[in-house]
Design an enzyme around this catalytic site. Structure first.
Site, PDB file in Angstrom:
ATOM      1  N   LYS A   1     -13.020 115.031  45.579  1.00  0.00           N
ATOM      2  CA  LYS A   1     -13.455 115.221  46.960  1.00  0.00           C
ATOM      3  C   LYS A   1     -13.983 113.893  47.468  1.00  0.00           C
ATOM      4  CE  LYS A   1     -13.693 118.664  49.886  1.00  0.00           C
ATOM      5  NZ  LYS A   1     -12.863 119.890  49.910  1.00  0.00           N
TER       6      LYS A   1
ATOM      7  N   ASP B   1     -10.676 118.294  55.365  1.00  0.00           N
ATOM      8  CA  ASP B   1     -11.752 119.258  55.125  1.00  0.00           C
ATOM      9  C   ASP B   1     -12.556 119.272  56.435  1.00  0.00           C
ATOM     10  OD1 ASP B   1     -13.058 120.868  52.724  1.00  0.00           O
ATOM     11  OD2 ASP B   1     -14.733 119.948  53.768  1.00  0.00           O
TER      12      ASP B   1
END
Ligand code: NDP
Ligand code: 2IT
Length: 453
Positions: free
Chosen positions: A130, A170
């Site tokens: 991430k 995201d």
């Protein structure tokens, strides 16, 4: 949690907290995994001897960098960029980029850690990662967002490529940002490759990727319902958020005959007693994706909708069958969970990553509400990113129906893995245990095969 393992789990968590202090979201995500995996490891000593869980909570690599950019007034701004490359045991690092003021190392480590297990569940060869920045795209001009993205990628491009690490979107990173990031990567590396997913259809993207997280979330919950001889038809559904995941969750619930009574953003909640319609959804998509407006504008435009400022979607004045939180971490606290219980909720499906606090999850589980954790429920997004990578590697593109049917098949498979590892003696399913164990076994076995990595 079984009492027998409490001391072991507490000791493990104390070590994690000592090694990574001040990272509450990361600790929360590790705790959830530890509660289910430590008892399993106790029965499977090969993992204990190999110290697998201790290795798994340590990212393989964390990159942090300065992101300077020039705003529209000619002033130099500076943000911080991150990429947490957590685990590459089963494939190249894969996971989204988040641009939001709440981003910090703790948040990205929790998201990267979750991503390891989620990606393993997809059945595709994807490691976990991430990244992102505390940059806030809200209120910025297109040119400011472009300059930020170009500066961010100027550093990130040293650490990613189609074989090593493939980021995606995201919160705060959608089609616009992926375009700017891809353009800069291509310019600096002088290559056109599938280094990012979530690309536009015109330049290497996949059909269904924009829809995939929301659709996949609803497909997973439909599997839960099906296992209980039920369906979405006529169900009352509360949804939070109004971004990518929320939009396509609402779309698919409507298609399957459910009634959606809420959407929200960080300013408040829009409530619809009779249920949102396609017309409301189209307006919301235009509002959020093109105009980048606030959710009250949806209620302003339709007199049958109500805007509750500062309220979340979990205190609505009506019975709710299914709640699908699609905004952000820890948006649903214990008091909200209690309100939903009072309203008769039967299923919670996490469209967002870790939207329910630990206390809320325990309350649901203690009251026999079926709880689907994000790493299983929302895995359709990254799974379809995996399908985008496959199409890029093949240099061709599958049609909409083909990608959608693959997504449906993957979500059914993930549900089945949860049942295999999470079925209780009474036939009910602990989806948290199921998802954690199925993901853990796949990654742990790969790590064991590869030596002390
Ligand atoms: P978007 O940026 O498209 O939308 C985010 C939504 O959540 C907006 O409505 C936003 O409201 C709200 N929100 C964000 N932060 C907060 C906050 N701190 N408090 C209250 N509301 C907030 O993001 P996505 O829809 O892509 O992501 C939503 C969730 O789904 C995240 O948890 C993400 O990690 C997860 N997810 C996303 C996937 C994807 O493919 N995009 C895949 C799997 C999971 P506002 O505009 O007011 O900030
Ligand atoms: O949380 C997630 O799974 C995502 N944001 C999607 C990641 C991806 O690589 O598609």
């Amino acid at each position: 949690m079984k009492k027998k393992f409490k001391a072991q789990i507490d000791t493990f968590m104390d070590e994690v907290k000592t090694r990574s202090p001040g990272e509450p979201e990361f600790h929360q995500s590790v705790q959830e995994v530890a509660e289910t995996v430590i008892p399993y490891i106790d029965n499977h000593p090969k993992y204990k001897n190999a110290n697998i869980l201790h290795r798994m909570v340590e990212p393989e690599r964390v990159v942090m960098f300065r992101v300077p950019w020039v705003d529209d007034n000619g002033k130099v701004q500076v943000n911080r960029g991150y990429r947490v490359q957590f685990n590459s045991a089963i494939g190249p690092y894969k996971g989204g980029l988040r641009f939001h003021p709440t981003v910090n190392l703790s948040v990205l480590k929790f998201l990267g850690f979750e991503q390891i297990f989620k990606n393993a569940l997809t059945t595709l060869p994807l490691g976990g990662a991430k990244g992102g920045s505390e940059f806030d795209p809200k209120g910025k001009s297109n040119l400011e967002v472009m300059r930020f993205c170009q500066s961010f990628m100027t550093e990130l491009q040293r650490h990613i490529n189609k074989y090593t690490d493939v980021p995606a979107g995201d919160i705060g990173v959608g089609a616009r940002e992926i375009g700017f990031l891809f353009g800069q990567y291509k310019r600096l590396q002088n290559e056109f490759t599938g280094v990012l997913t979530g690309k536009d259809l015109n330049w290497g993207g996949s059909f269904i990727r924009p829809e995939a997280t929301g659709y996949g979330t609803v497909y997973f919950i439909a599997e839960i319902l099906d296992r209980n001889n039920d369906s979405f038809e006529g169900k009352t559904v509360a949804v939070s958020g109004s971004g990518n995941v929320a939009q396509y969750t609402v779309e698919k619930v409507l298609e399957l005959g459910g009634k959606v009574v809420s959407v929200s953003d960080s300013s408040g909640c829009v409530f619809s007693e009779d249920g949102l319609t396609q017309k409301h959804l189209e307006f919301m998509m235009e509002l959020k994706n093109e105009k980048r407006g606030r959710i009250h504008e949806l209620a302003d435009a339709f007199k049958e909708l109500t805007f509750n400022e500062g309220e979340c979607a979990w205190g609505l004045p009506m019975n709710i069958d299914i709640a699908i939180p699609c905004a952000t971490q820890n948006e649903m606290e214990e008091e909200h969970a209690q309100k939903l219980l009072d309203r008769g909720v039967k299923i919670i499906g996490e469209g967002a990553n870790m939207p329910c606090t630990t206390e809320a999850v325990h309350l649901f589980q203690d009251n026999n509400v079926i709880f689907g954790p994000g790493k299983a429920v929302n895995a359709g997004g990254v799974a379809t990113s995996g399908l985008e990578m496959a199409q890029n590697a093949l240099r061709l593109s599958w049609d909409r129906e083909k990608v959608d049917s693959k997504l449906l098949g993957i979500m059914k498979n993930i549900h089945q893995q949860c049942v295999t590892y999470g079925e209780n003696e009474d036939g009910s399913v602990d989806y948290v245990r199921g998802a954690n164990l199925a993901g853990f076994v796949k990654v742990a076995d790969a790590m064991m095969d590869q030596g002390a990595v």
